[in-house]
Write a protein that holds these residues in place. Sequence first.
Motif, short mmCIF file in Angstrom:
data_model
loop_
_atom_site.label_atom_id
_atom_site.label_comp_id
_atom_site.label_asym_id
_atom_site.label_seq_id
_atom_site.Cartn_x
_atom_site.Cartn_y
_atom_site.Cartn_z
N ASP A 185 -7.17 -32.79 16.62
CA ASP A 185 -7.59 -33.99 15.91
C ASP A 185 -8.66 -34.74 16.69
OD1 ASP A 185 -7.67 -35.83 13.94
OD2 ASP A 185 -5.86 -36.91 14.55
N THR A 186 -9.77 -34.06 16.94
CA THR A 186 -10.89 -34.65 17.67
C THR A 186 -11.97 -35.02 16.66
OG1 THR A 186 -11.74 -32.41 17.98
CG2 THR A 186 -10.50 -33.38 19.80
N LYS A 187 -13.00 -35.72 17.13
CA LYS A 187 -14.13 -36.04 16.26
C LYS A 187 -15.39 -35.47 16.90
CE LYS A 187 -11.03 -38.78 14.46
NZ LYS A 187 -10.43 -38.80 13.15
N PRO A 188 -16.05 -34.51 16.25
CA PRO A 188 -15.58 -33.81 15.06
C PRO A 188 -14.40 -32.90 15.38
CG PRO A 188 -17.58 -32.80 15.84
CD PRO A 188 -17.32 -33.97 16.72
N ILE A 189 -13.74 -32.45 14.36
CA ILE A 189 -12.58 -31.59 14.50
C ILE A 189 -12.95 -30.35 15.34
CG2 ILE A 189 -12.77 -29.91 12.61
CD1 ILE A 189 -10.01 -30.88 11.71
N THR A 190 -12.03 -29.93 16.20
CA THR A 190 -12.24 -28.67 16.94
C THR A 190 -11.01 -27.78 16.73
OG1 THR A 190 -11.38 -29.71 18.93
CG2 THR A 190 -13.76 -29.58 18.72
N VAL A 191 -11.19 -26.49 16.96
CA VAL A 191 -10.09 -25.55 16.79
C VAL A 191 -9.95 -24.74 18.06
CG1 VAL A 191 -9.21 -23.62 15.42
CG2 VAL A 191 -10.55 -25.42 14.32
N GLU A 192 -8.75 -24.72 18.60
CA GLU A 192 -8.50 -23.99 19.84
C GLU A 192 -7.79 -22.68 19.56
OE1 GLU A 192 -7.97 -27.68 23.03
OE2 GLU A 192 -6.27 -26.42 22.47
N TYR A 193 -8.30 -21.63 20.19
CA TYR A 193 -7.66 -20.32 20.09
C TYR A 193 -7.08 -19.94 21.44
CZ TYR A 193 -9.71 -19.78 15.49
OH TYR A 193 -10.03 -19.95 14.17
N SER A 194 -5.84 -19.47 21.42
CA SER A 194 -5.19 -19.01 22.65
C SER A 194 -4.58 -17.65 22.41
CB SER A 194 -4.07 -19.96 23.05
OG SER A 194 -4.46 -21.31 22.86
N SER A 195 -4.44 -16.89 23.49
CA SER A 195 -3.68 -15.65 23.39
C SER A 195 -2.20 -16.01 23.41
CB SER A 195 -4.02 -14.71 24.54
OG SER A 195 -3.79 -15.35 25.78
N THR A 196 -1.41 -15.25 22.68
CA THR A 196 0.02 -15.50 22.61
C THR A 196 0.74 -14.77 23.75
OG1 THR A 196 0.38 -13.56 21.25
CG2 THR A 196 -0.08 -15.62 20.11
N GLU A 197 2.04 -15.03 23.83
CA GLU A 197 2.87 -14.31 24.80
C GLU A 197 2.82 -12.81 24.51
OE1 GLU A 197 7.16 -14.93 25.66
OE2 GLU A 197 6.58 -17.07 25.72
N TYR A 198 2.83 -12.49 23.23
CA TYR A 198 2.81 -11.08 22.84
C TYR A 198 1.53 -10.39 23.32
CZ TYR A 198 3.61 -6.88 20.03
OH TYR A 198 3.79 -5.58 19.61
N ALA A 199 0.44 -11.13 23.34
CA ALA A 199 -0.83 -10.58 23.81
C ALA A 199 -0.75 -10.16 25.28
CB ALA A 199 -1.95 -11.58 23.60
N GLU A 200 0.15 -10.80 26.02
CA GLU A 200 0.33 -10.45 27.43
C GLU A 200 0.76 -8.99 27.58
OE1 GLU A 200 -0.13 -12.46 30.26
OE2 GLU A 200 -1.05 -13.86 28.84
N THR A 201 1.49 -8.49 26.57
CA THR A 201 1.95 -7.10 26.64
C THR A 201 0.78 -6.12 26.51
OG1 THR A 201 2.37 -6.91 24.24
CG2 THR A 201 4.18 -7.71 25.61
N LEU A 202 -0.37 -6.63 26.04
CA LEU A 202 -1.56 -5.78 25.92
C LEU A 202 -2.38 -5.77 27.21
CD1 LEU A 202 -3.19 -6.19 22.40
CD2 LEU A 202 -2.71 -4.05 23.59
N LYS A 203 -1.97 -6.61 28.16
CA LYS A 203 -2.74 -6.76 29.39
C LYS A 203 -2.90 -5.42 30.11
CE LYS A 203 -3.31 -10.53 32.71
NZ LYS A 203 -4.34 -9.79 33.44
N GLU A 204 -1.85 -4.62 30.07
CA GLU A 204 -1.86 -3.30 30.70
C GLU A 204 -3.00 -2.45 30.12
OE1 GLU A 204 1.48 0.18 31.58
OE2 GLU A 204 1.82 -1.31 30.03
N VAL A 205 -3.11 -2.48 28.79
CA VAL A 205 -4.16 -1.72 28.11
C VAL A 205 -5.53 -2.29 28.46
CG1 VAL A 205 -5.17 -1.13 25.86
CG2 VAL A 205 -2.69 -1.03 26.18
N ILE A 206 -5.66 -3.59 28.35
CA ILE A 206 -6.94 -4.24 28.60
C ILE A 206 -7.40 -3.99 30.04
CG2 ILE A 206 -8.08 -6.50 28.84
CD1 ILE A 206 -6.21 -7.47 26.52
N ASP A 207 -6.50 -4.20 30.99
CA ASP A 207 -6.87 -4.02 32.39
C ASP A 207 -7.24 -2.57 32.71
OD1 ASP A 207 -6.49 -6.68 32.74
OD2 ASP A 207 -4.58 -6.53 33.80
N ALA A 208 -6.51 -1.64 32.11
CA ALA A 208 -6.82 -0.22 32.33
C ALA A 208 -8.22 0.09 31.79
CB ALA A 208 -5.78 0.66 31.65
#
Lengths: 115, 115
Positions: B77-100
């Motif tokens: 609720d900022t002016k102007p409106i902003t949208v924040e994207y975050s990785s979820t906990e589930y995305a952490e399980t992909l870390k192995e793939v990403i790091d490899a």
Amino acid sequence: MKNKSSDIACDNVHSAIQDTLYVVNGKWKLVILSILVNNGTKRFGELSRASGISPRILSKELHELEINQLVSRKVCDTKPITVEYSSTEYAETLKEVIDAMIRWGQNHRRKIIGQ
Amino acid sequence: MKNKSSDIACDNVHSAIQDTLYVVNGKWKLVILSILVNNGTKRFGELSRASGISPRILSKELHELEINQLVSRKVCDTKPITVEYSSTEYAETLKEVIDAMIRWGQNHRRKIIGQ
DNA sequence: GTAACTACTTACCTTTTAGTAATTGGTTAC
DNA sequence: GTAACCAATTACTAAAAGGTAAGTAGTTAC
């Protein structure tokens, strides 16, 4: 202005992922490699049947993998002639990526089914 | 006739890889995830600039990642409106793939340049 | 000589992916 | 009221990916 060194680090990570994706792009390359890495040498026809990939696509994918030195091709003097494809030593370095993807896929399926 | 249990095992491996590829397909999803996993929350515009992805593609990719519960979206609720994207906990399980993939890409680049 | 086996290759077509450029909608500052 | 900022979305296009079906080429068995 943001931290420049972290920008560079970020860019390296970005490029590294894209470099990997460039080499193992498409639906089939990692599947082919996992078969060859885990089950050893396969002939063209065996590989086509084992993977369900049509000859046209398989031929193209194997050629690209060969160019990137991940697969080697050996023509055998049999009657009729057969061609053996094997994963190279360099392909072993991709095992970490392949195994991580296999584990994640298996876990993900369990998660989806469980939901 | 070949060993049936190894056929099943082979099919599982095959499916697992394809399942993973189905979720993180395309040029950009793993790049986006690596940014969010490594650098934390980013706004839409920041992510677009950091990754070099145009708004149309970024929007589509983020939506697909959201559907697969790898990214969460928060309207601020900022002016102007902003949208924040975050990785979820589930995305952490992909870390192995990403790091490899990051490690392999970095190594591969070194190899190519060295040749 | 014709059928069968292997390993491809070619022609053709459909679908998917990815990109640009312009637009929308809500809000604020001047 | 008009310019500016943010987060998208829409329309359009070009290129790439992927699939089918049929054909080629060399050899062998009958």
